[in-house]
Write a protein that holds these residues in place. Structure first.
Motif, mmCIF file in Angstrom:
data_model
loop_
_atom_site.group_PDB
_atom_site.id
_atom_site.type_symbol
_atom_site.label_atom_id
_atom_site.label_comp_id
_atom_site.label_asym_id
_atom_site.label_seq_id
_atom_site.Cartn_x
_atom_site.Cartn_y
_atom_site.Cartn_z
ATOM 1 N N GLN A 141 0.957 -1.290 -0.115
ATOM 2 C CA GLN A 141 0.064 0.127 -0.016
ATOM 3 C C GLN A 141 0.787 1.286 0.171
ATOM 4 O O GLN A 141 0.686 2.157 -0.822
ATOM 5 C CB GLN A 141 -0.924 -0.005 1.200
ATOM 6 C CG GLN A 141 -2.231 -0.956 0.837
ATOM 7 C CD GLN A 141 -3.016 -1.116 2.104
ATOM 8 O OE1 GLN A 141 -3.002 -0.526 3.145
ATOM 9 N NE2 GLN A 141 -4.046 -1.905 2.040
ATOM 10 N N LYS A 142 1.677 1.322 0.779
ATOM 11 C CA LYS A 142 2.711 2.498 0.997
ATOM 12 C C LYS A 142 3.278 2.670 -0.240
ATOM 13 O O LYS A 142 3.371 3.712 -0.906
ATOM 14 C CB LYS A 142 3.520 2.430 2.116
ATOM 15 C CG LYS A 142 4.333 3.894 2.184
ATOM 16 C CD LYS A 142 5.385 3.836 3.550
ATOM 17 C CE LYS A 142 5.886 5.074 3.769
ATOM 18 N NZ LYS A 142 6.183 6.074 2.584
ATOM 19 N N LEU A 143 4.012 1.791 -0.746
ATOM 20 C CA LEU A 143 4.893 1.740 -2.129
ATOM 21 C C LEU A 143 4.086 2.351 -3.154
ATOM 22 O O LEU A 143 4.181 3.216 -3.901
ATOM 23 C CB LEU A 143 5.275 0.217 -2.313
ATOM 24 C CG LEU A 143 6.129 0.059 -3.730
ATOM 25 C CD1 LEU A 143 7.516 0.959 -3.600
ATOM 26 C CD2 LEU A 143 6.217 -1.350 -4.065
ATOM 27 N N ASN B 234 12.713 -1.993 -7.497
ATOM 28 C CA ASN B 234 13.449 -3.336 -7.320
ATOM 29 C C ASN B 234 12.350 -4.245 -6.907
ATOM 30 O O ASN B 234 12.134 -4.309 -5.670
ATOM 31 C CB ASN B 234 14.595 -3.295 -6.562
ATOM 32 C CG ASN B 234 15.263 -4.451 -6.432
ATOM 33 O OD1 ASN B 234 14.795 -6.001 -6.560
ATOM 34 N ND2 ASN B 234 16.761 -4.348 -6.234
ATOM 35 N N PRO B 235 11.769 -5.315 -7.481
ATOM 36 C CA PRO B 235 10.971 -5.973 -7.005
ATOM 37 C C PRO B 235 10.992 -7.009 -5.987
ATOM 38 O O PRO B 235 10.497 -7.588 -5.007
ATOM 39 C CB PRO B 235 10.388 -6.843 -8.447
ATOM 40 C CG PRO B 235 11.356 -6.721 -9.428
ATOM 41 C CD PRO B 235 12.258 -5.348 -8.921
ATOM 42 N N GLU C 89 12.769 -1.556 -3.262
ATOM 43 C CA GLU C 89 13.123 -0.354 -3.146
ATOM 44 C C GLU C 89 12.987 0.323 -4.468
ATOM 45 O O GLU C 89 12.496 -0.065 -5.341
ATOM 46 C CB GLU C 89 14.734 -0.492 -3.223
ATOM 47 C CG GLU C 89 15.489 0.811 -2.960
ATOM 48 C CD GLU C 89 17.225 0.560 -2.588
ATOM 49 O OE1 GLU C 89 17.848 1.623 -2.614
ATOM 50 O OE2 GLU C 89 17.521 -0.608 -3.287
ATOM 51 N N MET C 90 12.675 1.954 -3.920
ATOM 52 C CA MET C 90 11.920 2.430 -5.170
ATOM 53 C C MET C 90 12.964 3.722 -5.443
ATOM 54 O O MET C 90 13.704 4.241 -4.436
ATOM 55 C CB MET C 90 10.714 3.245 -4.889
ATOM 56 C CG MET C 90 10.268 3.772 -6.014
ATOM 57 S SD MET C 90 8.573 4.677 -5.398
ATOM 58 C CE MET C 90 8.954 6.271 -5.059
ATOM 59 N N THR D 223 22.133 -0.732 -10.977
ATOM 60 C CA THR D 223 22.648 -1.774 -10.330
ATOM 61 C C THR D 223 21.653 -3.119 -10.139
ATOM 62 O O THR D 223 22.226 -4.157 -9.503
ATOM 63 C CB THR D 223 23.545 -1.371 -9.154
ATOM 64 O OG1 THR D 223 22.756 -1.011 -8.013
ATOM 65 C CG2 THR D 223 24.546 -0.226 -9.492
ATOM 66 N N TRP D 224 20.369 -2.734 -10.244
ATOM 67 C CA TRP D 224 19.577 -3.940 -9.690
ATOM 68 C C TRP D 224 19.424 -4.962 -10.518
ATOM 69 O O TRP D 224 19.641 -4.720 -11.800
ATOM 70 C CB TRP D 224 18.268 -3.301 -9.347
ATOM 71 C CG TRP D 224 18.096 -2.289 -8.143
ATOM 72 C CD1 TRP D 224 19.006 -2.100 -7.179
ATOM 73 C CD2 TRP D 224 17.140 -1.322 -8.456
ATOM 74 N NE1 TRP D 224 18.338 -1.147 -6.412
ATOM 75 C CE2 TRP D 224 17.420 -0.520 -6.966
ATOM 76 C CE3 TRP D 224 16.130 -1.057 -9.053
ATOM 77 C CZ2 TRP D 224 16.659 0.366 -6.582
ATOM 78 C CZ3 TRP D 224 14.984 -0.031 -8.435
ATOM 79 C CH2 TRP D 224 15.559 0.848 -7.296
#
Length: 187
Positions: A50-52, A69-70, A74-75, A104-105
Motif C-alpha cells: 500500500q505505501k509503495l 526493485n521487485p 526499493e524505489m 545496479t539492480w
C-alpha cells in the motif's frame, strides 16, 4: 417490505409517466443523484504494497519516472525530463552527476508518468462525481477549450471539491500503478 413488493409498487408509477419526458428526466436525475451508486471499481492492494503504491502514484503525478526493485521493493524516482534530455546520470557525484541505484539492480520495473490523455480521462471521470450542476458545466467547458488542464485546475482549486478531486485522482493513480505492478508479476 420485500424488494419484489417494492418493485411491484414502483413499476406502475414509472409506467404511468412513460410518455412524459420531463417527469422521466426528473426521476432519472433523482435516481442518479440520490440513489444510484456506480459499481465500485475498488481495487484491493495488499497491505505490504500500500505505501509503495501510494508513493509511486504521487511520484508519477509529479512527472517522475519510478524504478522499482521487485525483490527488495526499493524505489528510485527521477524526473522524466532528465531522462529525456540525455543527461549523464551515472557518473561520479563529484562532477555534478547522479549515481543511479536502479542501474545496479538485477530486476527493475519502470513506471512512467501518465500521458496527457490519461490525465484528461481522470479529469473527465471526476466530473461525473460533481453534484454541483453549475460547477459541472464549467468543468466540462474547461475541458472543451484551450488549456484544459490549467482551466480545470483553476476551477477545482477554488471549489468545494478540491479535496475530493485530490482523493479521486490519487485513487485512480494507485489503481493504475497497482495494475501495472500486477502486470509485472509483482504480487
Amino acid at each position: 417490505m420485500r424488494t419484489d413488493q417494492l418493485l411491484t409498487q414502483i413499476l406502475p408509477i414509472l409506467h404511468s409517466v412513460k410518455d412524459d419526458e420531463k417527469k422521466l428526466q426528473q426521476i432519472l436525475d433523482f435516481l442518479l443523484e440520490e440513489i444510484y451508486e456506480e459499481p465500485d471499481d475498488e481495487i484491493t492492494i495488499p497491505k505490504k504494497y500500500q505505501k509503495l503504491v501510494h508513493d509511486i502514484a504521487e511520484s508519477i503525478d509529479c512527472g517522475l519516472v519510478c524504478f522499482l526493485n521487485p525483490d527488495t521493493l526499493e524505489m528510485e524516482d527521477i524526473p522524466k525530463t532528465l531522462l529525456e534530455e540525455g543527461y549523464d546520470l551515472d557518473e561520479d557525484e563529484e562532477d555534478g552527476t547522479i549515481n543511479l541505484k536502479y542501474e545496479t539492480w538485477e530486476k527493475c520495473i519502470t513506471i512512467e508518468p501518465r500521458e496527457s490523455r490519461e490525465s484528461f480521462g481522470i479529469m473527465e471521470s471526476f466530473i461525473d462525481e460533481v453534484n454541483d450542476k453549475s460547477l459541472k458545466k464549467r468543468l466540462i467547458n474547461a475541458l472543451s477549450n484551450r488549456r484544459p488542464f490549467a482551466n480545470f485546475k483553476n476551477l477545482i482549486e477554488t471549489s468545494n471539491y478540491r479535496e475530493q478531486w485530490f482523493a479521486f485522482k490519487q485513487k485512480k493513480l494507485e489503481k493504475s500503478v497497482w495494475e501495472n505492478l500486477i502486470g509485472e508479476n509483482l504480487s
